[in-house]
Design a protein around this motif. Sequence first.
Motif, PDB file in Angstrom:
ATOM      1  N   LEU A  19       0.832  -1.205   0.000  1.00  0.00           N
ATOM      2  CA  LEU A  19       0.000   0.000   0.000  1.00  0.00           C
ATOM      3  C   LEU A  19       0.866   1.254   0.000  1.00  0.00           C
ATOM      4  N   LEU A  20       1.942   1.256   0.794  1.00  0.00           N
ATOM      5  CA  LEU A  20       2.844   2.410   0.824  1.00  0.00           C
ATOM      6  C   LEU A  20       3.529   2.597  -0.530  1.00  0.00           C
ATOM      7  N   VAL A  21       3.913   1.512  -1.177  1.00  0.00           N
ATOM      8  CA  VAL A  21       4.508   1.587  -2.514  1.00  0.00           C
ATOM      9  C   VAL A  21       3.520   2.209  -3.497  1.00  0.00           C
ATOM     10  N   ASN A  22       2.257   1.806  -3.433  1.00  0.00           N
ATOM     11  CA  ASN A  22       1.238   2.369  -4.303  1.00  0.00           C
ATOM     12  C   ASN A  22       1.136   3.888  -4.148  1.00  0.00           C
ATOM     13  N   PHE A  33      -3.905   4.963  -7.812  1.00  0.00           N
ATOM     14  CA  PHE A  33      -5.130   5.389  -7.138  1.00  0.00           C
ATOM     15  C   PHE A  33      -6.130   4.235  -7.056  1.00  0.00           C
ATOM     16  N   ALA A  34      -6.240   3.480  -8.139  1.00  0.00           N
ATOM     17  CA  ALA A  34      -7.183   2.355  -8.148  1.00  0.00           C
ATOM     18  C   ALA A  34      -6.792   1.310  -7.107  1.00  0.00           C
ATOM     19  N   SER A  35      -5.511   0.962  -7.058  1.00  0.00           N
ATOM     20  CA  SER A  35      -5.047  -0.051  -6.111  1.00  0.00           C
ATOM     21  C   SER A  35      -5.155   0.428  -4.666  1.00  0.00           C
ATOM     22  N   ALA A  36      -4.616   1.636  -4.400  1.00  0.00           N
ATOM     23  CA  ALA A  36      -4.642   2.158  -3.027  1.00  0.00           C
ATOM     24  C   ALA A  36      -6.067   2.425  -2.566  1.00  0.00           C
ATOM     25  N   GLY A  37      -6.896   2.988  -3.456  1.00  0.00           N
ATOM     26  CA  GLY A  37      -8.278   3.280  -3.084  1.00  0.00           C
ATOM     27  C   GLY A  37      -9.057   2.029  -2.744  1.00  0.00           C
ATOM     28  N   VAL A  74       3.784  -4.053  -7.909  1.00  0.00           N
ATOM     29  CA  VAL A  74       4.627  -3.982  -9.107  1.00  0.00           C
ATOM     30  C   VAL A  74       3.761  -4.118 -10.357  1.00  0.00           C
ATOM     31  N   GLY A  75       3.397  -2.985 -10.936  1.00  0.00           N
ATOM     32  CA  GLY A  75       2.624  -3.009 -12.169  1.00  0.00           C
ATOM     33  C   GLY A  75       3.484  -2.830 -13.400  1.00  0.00           C
ATOM     34  N   GLY A  76       4.755  -2.458 -13.195  1.00  0.00           N
ATOM     35  CA  GLY A  76       5.635  -2.159 -14.319  1.00  0.00           C
ATOM     36  C   GLY A  76       6.043  -3.331 -15.185  1.00  0.00           C
ATOM     37  N   VAL A 125       2.811   9.627  -6.113  1.00  0.00           N
ATOM     38  CA  VAL A 125       3.499  10.914  -5.933  1.00  0.00           C
ATOM     39  C   VAL A 125       4.644  11.059  -6.929  1.00  0.00           C
ATOM     40  N   SER A 126       5.430  10.014  -7.098  1.00  0.00           N
ATOM     41  CA  SER A 126       6.556  10.057  -8.028  1.00  0.00           C
ATOM     42  C   SER A 126       6.092  10.342  -9.449  1.00  0.00           C
ATOM     43  N   SER A 127       5.061   9.647  -9.907  1.00  0.00           N
ATOM     44  CA  SER A 127       4.575   9.830 -11.279  1.00  0.00           C
ATOM     45  C   SER A 127       3.953  11.210 -11.483  1.00  0.00           C
ATOM     46  N   VAL A 128       3.232  11.715 -10.471  1.00  0.00           N
ATOM     47  CA  VAL A 128       2.633  13.048 -10.571  1.00  0.00           C
ATOM     48  C   VAL A 128       3.712  14.112 -10.733  1.00  0.00           C
ATOM     49  N   LEU A 129       4.810  13.968 -10.014  1.00  0.00           N
ATOM     50  CA  LEU A 129       5.893  14.949 -10.088  1.00  0.00           C
ATOM     51  C   LEU A 129       6.647  14.877 -11.418  1.00  0.00           C
ATOM     52  N   ILE A 130       6.716  13.688 -12.006  1.00  0.00           N
ATOM     53  CA  ILE A 130       7.403  13.528 -13.296  1.00  0.00           C
ATOM     54  C   ILE A 130       6.518  13.947 -14.462  1.00  0.00           C
TER      55      ILE A 130
END
Length: 250
Positions: free
Chosen positions: A46-49, A177-181, A145-147, A54-59
């Motif tokens: 959950l923390l990874v999600n 968001f889907a996974s964490a939500g 890990v979705g990558g 955050v990482s993707s939003v900033l990139i």
Amino acid sequence: MTLTVGVLIVLVTVVGAAAQRMAGLGFALLVSPLMTLLLGGHSGVLLVNILGIVSSVLILPRVWRSIDWSMFRWLASFSVVGAALGAWLAQLLEADVMSVAVGAIVLLALGLSAVFTSERITTEPKTPRAIAGLTSGLTNALAGVGGPAVSAYAVLTRWPQVSFAATLQPYFVVTGFASAGAKLALNPTGLPDTAWWYWLIMLAAILLGIAGGEKLLRFVTPTQVRRFVIVLACAGAAATLITGLVGLLN
């Protein structure tokens, strides 16, 4: 959370964010195995999600012009279905069982992608996109890990690296968001117990990693980055598989 655990999480977050900026993915691949070991399967994933969002939003602003929105829509729509299914399964299965299944599936997908050639498979057919998105959302919810699933698709179809890396950023926001939500809806107490200021440190770690990744991009070629993607995908999948096997044996 102990001081040692907190420092380790910050350090691996910096490295993961740098990989994400360079290759378009890599954050979860590098961070998820350690998070799972330190925090447990459910809280760690959950923390990874959340940190991945955050990482993707900033990139995202840095790669906006290179995004393939048609590809994004197909991958993202099916990933939401996979994430919902994965979040439900995560409540039923042991974390170690999930890790073994995800690692094995991803390694199989990457192995199959190395067999085929770009002359026979392209990015045009819609069915492979749907399968990649569904599998990615499922594995993202199960093990963070979705990558690797979309990496296998990119290798299989020879999807250009710049477009691939850019398109993954809004995609990972949606899948995250889907996974964490879904997980928080099923288990609101899933987040690790930590002080509010530690989240600010994690944000600074992500920003530092992104800045470092941008500097490294000046010294590498797209071919080198693509190889880096494949290595990351294999390493992340293998680490997830081994983590699960060790847990089951113990």
